[in-house]
Structure formats: C-alpha cells, structure tokens
Design an enzyme around this catalytic site. Structure first.
Site, mmCIF file in Angstrom:
data_model
loop_
_atom_site.group_PDB
_atom_site.id
_atom_site.type_symbol
_atom_site.label_atom_id
_atom_site.label_comp_id
_atom_site.label_asym_id
_atom_site.label_seq_id
_atom_site.Cartn_x
_atom_site.Cartn_y
_atom_site.Cartn_z
ATOM 1 N N LYS A 126 0.818 -1.351 0.070
ATOM 2 C CA LYS A 126 0.165 -0.040 -0.110
ATOM 3 C C LYS A 126 1.052 1.291 -0.111
ATOM 4 O O LYS A 126 0.389 2.277 -0.472
ATOM 5 C CB LYS A 126 -0.968 -0.025 1.263
ATOM 6 C CG LYS A 126 -2.060 -1.144 1.010
ATOM 7 C CD LYS A 126 -3.150 -1.237 1.940
ATOM 8 C CE LYS A 126 -4.270 -1.949 1.729
ATOM 9 N NZ LYS A 126 -3.631 -3.619 1.740
HETATM 10 C C1 LIG Z 1 -4.517 -4.609 1.131
HETATM 11 C C2 LIG Z 1 -3.449 -6.036 0.766
HETATM 12 C C3 LIG Z 1 -3.928 -6.815 0.048
HETATM 13 C C4 LIG Z 1 -5.083 -6.825 -0.791
HETATM 14 O O1 LIG Z 1 -4.989 -5.603 -1.940
HETATM 15 P P1 LIG Z 1 -6.469 -5.223 -2.535
HETATM 16 O O2 LIG Z 1 -5.953 -4.204 -3.613
HETATM 17 O O3 LIG Z 1 -7.384 -4.956 -1.692
HETATM 18 O O4 LIG Z 1 -7.010 -6.333 -3.481
HETATM 19 C C5 LIG Z 1 -2.979 -7.996 -0.113
HETATM 20 N N1 LIG Z 1 -1.981 -7.876 0.682
HETATM 21 C C6 LIG Z 1 -1.625 -7.361 1.692
HETATM 22 C C7 LIG Z 1 -0.332 -7.577 2.415
HETATM 23 C C8 LIG Z 1 -2.438 -6.037 1.683
HETATM 24 O O5 LIG Z 1 -2.058 -5.049 2.614
#
Ligand SMILES: *Cc1c(COP(=O)(O)O)cnc(C)c1O
Length: 483
Positions: A126
């Site tokens: 993120k």
């Molecule tokens: C947010 C997240 C996901 C999922 O990503 P999306 O964009 O919601 O599909 C997968 N792995 C981790 C570690 C995350 O923080």
C-alpha cells in the site's frame, strides 16, 4: 482526460483528475474511471524500458492527469519514488529499483519470480500508492489554499500506510481509528510510535467493525463533514489505483528482454484494487497474458471468476484468516472491472450493484458477458491456512526466500496457472515480519526484520483511547483541528 462514473450519473459533465483526487465515490454511488484508457505505442514501450521508476511513474501518471502541469508532476514522482523511501530491501538488492524483481526458478517451464512491492516505510504494497497520494494531496491542497482532515478505520496495513504517507504534510491531519489492543505488537508500534503532530491515533474500545461504524456515522453527518473538511483515502480512490499501474510496467520490463514477450501476474487480492491496476495496464497495451486473482478463504472473487456468480458475504460469514489484509466480504473496486466487462454500459452496472445491495449479489453465468472474462485474461484460485503454511515452508526450503502469508496465497495460486515459456510474476504484497506468528508456525524461526525496525516495539507511543462512540470521536476532532 475526462472521468466518468461507472453508474452513469452526470454523463457529459467534465471531471478532471484533480476534481476526483480528493473525493471518493461519484455522487450516484459509482466509481470513477477514465472516459477511455490511454494506449501505449510500441515506441513508447521501448523508450520506457530504460526509465528509472520515478520517470516511468511520471510517463504513466501524466497520461491520466493532464490537468497537472508536467513539471509539477515530475517533481512529485521524483520526490516520491526514491531509494531512501523504498530502502527496506533484503539481501544485496538495489533500493534504486524501487520494486526489485526476485527470480525464484523455473517451474513447469515457466520462469517464476516475485515483484517486491513492500520495501517502503510500512513494509506493505500500500506504500507504493499511498506515498504518492500524500504528495499529491499536499500539492493539490496548497494550490487551492485548502486543508483536509483524513478520517479512517484500520485493522493494520491501510492505516499505517496512510499515516506514513501523510506525516508532516502541510494542510493535512490524519485521525485513524483502530481497535484498542486488537492489533499485533508490531503493527500497533508502527502506528502509535509516530510522534508527528498532524497524526492522531485513536484506539477505540471495541472491534474493527465498531471503528468502521464510527467512520460511517461521522461521514454521514454531512454538515460536520463539510465544516471540518473530512475526507478519506480508502481503496476506491482513483489516484491510488492508477499509481499501482506503474509497477506492472516495471515488473514486465524486469522480467523480459523485448516487447514481443508476454508475462502473467498473480495478485493476492482483497478489495480488487491491486489487480484492477493490472487490468488497466493490460487495457493500455502492456502485453499481459493472464491476470491471476488469488484469494484466501474469503473467496468472493475466486467464486466469481470460476462461476460468474458474485455473492457478497455478511460480516458473520467473513473469516479471520492468517492473511488478514485479504479478509473482505465484498470487493470495493470490483465494479470498475464489471463496467469494462459489460462493454461500459452504466445502466446495467447500476442494476447489478443495486442487486448487490438488495439481494446480496448477481449472477452473470448465463449471460454472454461472463464468457468475456477470458478475453480480459482473468483466472483465479483460493487458498487456506494449511496451503499458506505449506507454501511458506516450501519456498523457504527450495529458494531460501521467506515470504509473508499474503504472498504465499499468491504463490500457491500462481502455481495452478503456470504456462510453459510465459514468465509468472507474483506480486509480493508484504514482508514476513508483519505476520510473524504464521512465519514461526511454518518455519520455527523468527521472520527477518529490516534494520530500521529494530527496537520498534519499545519506542514511546502516542495514542488516545476513546469509547466506541461517534460523538466522542467528533469531539476529539473538533478539539484537535483548532477550527
Ligand atoms: C491490502 C492488501 C492486499 C489486498 O489488496 P487489494 O488491493 O485490496 O486487493 C493484499 N495483501 C496485503 C499485504 C495488503 O495489505
């Protein structure tokens, strides 16, 4: 570049990138998408191959945000994508790459690799988008002499990525709600150890859903929201999605030598934000063979890609798993893909997502549209705690590489879709240290800890404990905005 809503309201109105940057849903409840996807020519693709990450980000983002002066945008991407910010690399990798590609080996004739997206400040993917959002928000607010108070609820990754992106930013405050004493010691320390005066951690006496309900209650108080300039940075934010498009290009260039080659990506998925960016990269012309959607036990998306049935889950049907950042009951970005799948027919999208609200889902199995899923390259699979632990163990033994639980879900599903001669790139979405309990279970050893994080848990913490009461949270915001 003009943006429109997936549900069709305000068709013909003009919405620029800057118009939708600070907002969330369109006013009809739909999601914003560009009126058309920019196409990348073969010449451009060749030229982009040699670019450093920040300049590649500029080239891609500028196609979507032509209302921001080019020199400003270039300064923003160069400020964001630096080796200092994405410094938490492992072994002897180069932080200059921003998203290094780690080759594992060849399985079933397919070169298999991990694209590391978690070398940023909070060790999860993120950061890739959120760090840019922090700089974009600061820039846009300064341009219009505005301020913003970001309100959110988190059980881990999103909240800390937002705080590390917004800390010290002019004109921005963050009020982040988290469930008191419910997060891991590492995650708690990551957030609460921030001492920046514009970051406010609120520990709510309750569970995550209580925190989420407070955010909804405050956001539904439109007068309060307007007076105190409350905003969010959730996963439907368009700029977050588009920032993620960049690393699909970067990963493609790292895994290939010429633009005649095709690659596949596997994406550990929850809200469909990450893989939605892959879909957009493919629509722009990046030679992607398959987009493999990997879910955990919360298999809403896998069910859709296997059967054509989209059935959202109730809170009580949502499992708490050892890959918790994928524990979702519905996928908030999925509507963007459905819009394209249905040939961009907003009336049908409106109807389908009304069915989601009223009947809990929809069924495209019988319609010709579902057959088109293949044309978009999508396939899927799901995993369980046992397969997750098994994959972590196997990858450690076979490749001497430690992966986190979410990435393990990706790898497990990727192996079900390998095609001889087609490189398979699994997106690494977090570092193992964030989910240490499962690493200890799988490997009987401690996860690796990047140097910058030693002693994190013993740093002083700054947070406010409040009851699960929206009014008390509002009072806290009022007291701390000086308005
Ligand atoms: C947010 C997240 C996901 C999922 O990503 P999306 O964009 O919601 O599909 C997968 N792995 C981790 C570690 C995350 O923080």
């Amino acid at each position: 570049m003009n943006y429109l809503s997936t549900r069709g309201a305000g068709a013909g109105e003009r919405h620029t990138f800057s118009d939708i940057l600070l907002g969330g849903l369109a006013k009809d409840g739909g999601l914003y998408l560009p009126a058309e996807y920019p196409r990348v020519s073969a010449d451009e693709l060749t030229r982009w191959r040699a670019l450093p990450y920040a300049d590649l980000a500029f080239e891609i983002l500028s196609r979507f945000s032509d209302d921001i002066p080019a020199e400003d945008l270039r300064a923003l991407t160069r400020k964001t994508y630096t080796a200092q910010t994405y410094c938490n690399v492992r072994d002897d990798e180069s932080a200059e790459q921003i998203t290094p590609l780690k080759t594992l080996g060849i399985e079933n004739g397919a070169p298999l690799s991990l694209l590391e997206l978690s070398n940023g400040p909070t060790l999860a993917f993120k950061d890739m988008a959120m760090q840019l959002i922090g700089n974009l928000f600061e820039y846009a607010l300064a341009r219009h002499g505005q301020t913003l108070n970001i309100l959110g609820a988190t059980s881990g990754d999103t909240g800390s990525a937002a705080e590390y992106a917004m800390r010290g930013k002019q004109g921005i405050r963050v009020f982040m709600l988290s469930p008191h004493k419910k997060m891991s010691a590492f995650q708690t320390a990551q957030m609460y150890s921030l001492q920046d005066p514009n970051i406010f951690n609120i520990a709510v006496e309750g569970v995550f859903d209580d925190a989420q309900d407070i955010v909804k209650a405050v956001s539904n108080d439109h007068a309060f929201k307007a007076k105190y300039k409350i905003g969010t940075v959730n996963s439907i934010n368009w700029a977050r999605v588009v920032a993620q498009v960049v690393y699909y290009f970067k990963g493609y260039f790292a895994a290939t030598k010429s633009n005649d080659e095709r690659v596949s990506f596997t994406v550990p998925s929850g809200n469909f934000g990450n893989v939605c960016a892959g879909h957009i990269a493919r629509m722009m012309g990046l030679p992607i063979e398959q987009l493999v959607v990997a879910t955990n036990e919360n298999d809403v998306l896998d069910e859709f890609f296997r059967t054509g049935i989209y059935r959202v889950r109730k809170a009580a049907e949502t499992y708490h798993t050892s890959s918790p950042s994928m524990d979702i009951s519905k996928a908030s970005n999925f509507e963007r893909f459905v819009f394209d799948l249905l040939g961009r027919d907003p009336a049908r999208v409106l109807q389908l997502f009304r069915d989601v609200e009223e009947k809990g889902g929809f069924d495209l199995a019988a319609s010709g549209d579902f057959a088109r899923v293949k044309e978009f390259g999508f396939v899927s699979g799901s995993s369980s705690h046992d397969s997750r632990v098994e994959t972590i163990r196997d990858v450690f033994q076979r490749y001497d590489t430690m992966i986190d639980t979410h990435t393990a879900d990706g790898l497990k599903v990727a192996r079900e879709h390998l095609q001889p001669g087609v490189p398979m790139i699994v997106l690494e979405t977090a570092q193992p240290i964030k989910f240490g309990e499962t690493i200890r279970e799988a490997l009987l050893r401690e996860p690796g800890r990047p140097a910058a994080f030693s002693g994190l848990e013993s740093l002083p913490q700054r947070f406010e404990v409040l009851p699960a009461d929206a009014q008390r949270v509002k009072d806290f915001i009022v007291a701390n905005t000086g308005a």
